[in-house]
Design a protein around this motif. Structure first.
Motif, short mmCIF file in Angstrom:
data_model
loop_
_atom_site.label_atom_id
_atom_site.label_comp_id
_atom_site.label_asym_id
_atom_site.label_seq_id
_atom_site.Cartn_x
_atom_site.Cartn_y
_atom_site.Cartn_z
N SER A 130 0.87 -1.18 0.00
CA SER A 130 0.00 0.00 0.00
C SER A 130 0.91 1.23 0.00
O SER A 130 1.83 1.32 0.80
N THR A 131 0.63 2.17 -0.89
CA THR A 131 1.52 3.32 -1.05
C THR A 131 0.74 4.61 -1.23
O THR A 131 -0.42 4.60 -1.64
N VAL A 132 1.41 5.72 -0.92
CA VAL A 132 0.90 7.04 -1.25
C VAL A 132 1.22 7.31 -2.71
O VAL A 132 2.36 7.16 -3.14
N GLN A 133 0.21 7.71 -3.48
CA GLN A 133 0.42 7.99 -4.91
C GLN A 133 -0.39 9.20 -5.34
O GLN A 133 -1.51 9.41 -4.86
N ASP A 134 0.18 9.97 -6.25
CA ASP A 134 -0.57 11.00 -6.96
C ASP A 134 -0.47 10.67 -8.45
O ASP A 134 -0.35 9.49 -8.81
N ASN B 198 -11.03 17.28 -4.09
CA ASN B 198 -9.59 17.52 -4.21
C ASN B 198 -9.21 17.84 -5.65
O ASN B 198 -9.90 17.41 -6.59
N PRO B 199 -8.08 18.51 -5.87
CA PRO B 199 -7.54 18.60 -7.23
C PRO B 199 -7.22 17.20 -7.74
O PRO B 199 -6.93 16.29 -6.96
N GLU B 200 -7.25 17.03 -9.06
CA GLU B 200 -7.00 15.72 -9.64
C GLU B 200 -5.63 15.16 -9.27
O GLU B 200 -5.44 13.95 -9.18
N HIS B 201 -4.66 16.06 -9.04
CA HIS B 201 -3.30 15.60 -8.78
C HIS B 201 -3.03 15.37 -7.30
O HIS B 201 -1.91 15.04 -6.91
N ALA B 202 -4.04 15.51 -6.43
CA ALA B 202 -3.84 15.31 -5.00
C ALA B 202 -3.42 13.86 -4.71
O ALA B 202 -3.78 12.93 -5.44
N ALA B 203 -2.67 13.67 -3.64
CA ALA B 203 -2.20 12.34 -3.28
C ALA B 203 -3.27 11.57 -2.52
O ALA B 203 -3.97 12.12 -1.65
N GLY B 204 -3.40 10.29 -2.85
CA GLY B 204 -4.27 9.37 -2.14
C GLY B 204 -3.51 8.09 -1.86
O GLY B 204 -2.28 8.04 -1.97
N LEU B 205 -4.22 7.03 -1.53
CA LEU B 205 -3.59 5.75 -1.25
C LEU B 205 -3.95 4.74 -2.33
O LEU B 205 -5.11 4.62 -2.73
N GLU B 206 -2.93 4.02 -2.81
CA GLU B 206 -3.12 2.89 -3.72
C GLU B 206 -2.96 1.63 -2.89
O GLU B 206 -1.90 1.38 -2.31
N ILE B 207 -4.01 0.82 -2.83
CA ILE B 207 -4.04 -0.36 -1.98
C ILE B 207 -4.21 -1.59 -2.86
O ILE B 207 -5.13 -1.66 -3.68
N VAL B 208 -3.30 -2.56 -2.72
CA VAL B 208 -3.25 -3.70 -3.63
C VAL B 208 -3.75 -4.98 -2.97
O VAL B 208 -4.54 -5.72 -3.55
N GLY C 151 -6.56 15.64 0.82
CA GLY C 151 -5.45 14.88 0.27
C GLY C 151 -4.43 14.47 1.32
O GLY C 151 -4.40 14.99 2.43
N ILE C 152 -3.61 13.48 0.97
CA ILE C 152 -2.50 13.06 1.82
C ILE C 152 -1.37 14.07 1.66
O ILE C 152 -0.97 14.38 0.53
#
Length: 317
Positions: free
Chosen positions: A19-23, A54-64, A126-127
């Motif tokens: 799981s990572t922080v991604q924009d 949020n703006p489209e480029h804001a950071a969120g979480l990618e969970i696999v 956003g993160i």
């Protein structure tokens, strides 16, 4: 609530796997050898960000891979887009592609993907982390960006940006994954014999368990070049389909290198890269040949779909 964690944050209780922080990644630096990184399914992250203002480029979480759990340390609006991960908030099921409200102290649990591969969690504000080369995206190969340049771990605290205020929960319709991925011919397409060209488009490719954020390695009937001479190193980018000497194609993804020497038989159109990201390990998909005009039209349709989401946002001022 413990004073150890600021009120404008979330705490990771269970981290899952990778799981990572991604924009949306780092752009304009490939000539310096810096990978793009960012969300593999850009559409789902953008959609989730739109839902929470949020703006489209804001950071969120990618969970696999679940289970994944966080605790909110402020009242928050959040959205989950992408795969269905069996989300529950303090025992109540949460639908994907909806904007939901969580009270401070509540716990969001994501069990794991039922069909597709990745879910994206966006939270209003956003993160917040220190940008690295213009982005908060985590690059696991270079150990930069995101939260300390690594995958999340139990106990991590992630700060949040400015909270938003909405009148209501809303939902939107998500794209439906299909096992057909559109691609255009690559620069070395003509170097493959007619039989291999036919096999590339007509066979079902299986996603290998050797896949990662750099590339999805595929398994199928080998495809061969007529010209076996070495190629000079050339530019590559996410979506490029390379064919190593073993004849097994691979699709480059967000963390891929910036140059390579394998022949490029095709390139997945940007509007369909999310399908690659959401194809589970061991599943099959087929490449569908299209031209540049269709690729451009698909990209414009994507932007129109996202633009319509703005009408769902009723932010209080």
């Amino acid at each position: 609530m413990s004073d150890e964690f600021p009120t404008s944050s979330i705490r990771v209780l269970k981290a899952g796997i990778q799981s990572t922080v991604q924009d949306l990644g780092r752009h304009g630096y490939r000539h310096l050898g810096i990978a793009q990184s960012g969300a593999l399914d850009r559409y789902s992250l953008q959609l989730a960000n739109k839902l929470v203002g949020n703006p489209e480029h804001a950071a969120g979480l990618e969970i696999v891979v679940g289970p994944f759990e966080i605790q909110f340390h402020r009242d928050s609006w959040f959205a989950l887009c992408g795969a269905n991960f069996g989300a529950v908030l303090d025992g109540k099921s949460m639908a994907k592609a909806w904007r939901h409200f969580a009270r401070a102290g509540q716990i969001l649990r994501l069990q794991g993907a039922f069909k597709e591969s990745r879910v994206y969690l966006a939270i209003d504000g956003g993160i917040i982390s220190e940008p690295v080369i213009g982005s908060r995206a985590t690059n696991l190969q270079a150990n930069i960006g995101g939260h300390q340049g690594r995958a999340l771990q139990k106990g991590d605290q992630l700060d949040l940006g400015q909270a938003q205020f909405f009148h209501r929960s809303v939902g939107v319709q998500q794209r439906i994954w299909t096992p057909e991925v559109r691609a255009i011919r690559g620069p070395e397409y003509a170097q493959f014999n007619a039989c291999s060209q036919k096999k590339f488009w007509q066979q079902a490719w299986k996603v290998s368990n050797q896949s990662n954020r750099m590339a999805y390695r595929l398994i199928g009937d080998p495809i061969l070049r007529d010209d076996s001479s070495d190629l000079a190193s050339h530019a590559v980018f996410p979506g490029v389909v390379q064919v190593p000497a073993n004849g097994q194609a691979m699709v480059l993804l967000a963390d891929c290198q910036t140059t390579g020497g394998y022949p490029r038989i095709a390139c997945v159109i940007e509007a369909d890269l999310w399908k690659i990201a959401q194809t589970p390990i061991g599943q099959h998909f087929c490449f569908i040949e299209v031209n540049a005009e269709i690729a451009h039209a698909a990209q414009q349709k994507w932007h129109r779909e996202l633009a319509r989401i703005d009408g769902a946002n009723d932010i209080e001022t």
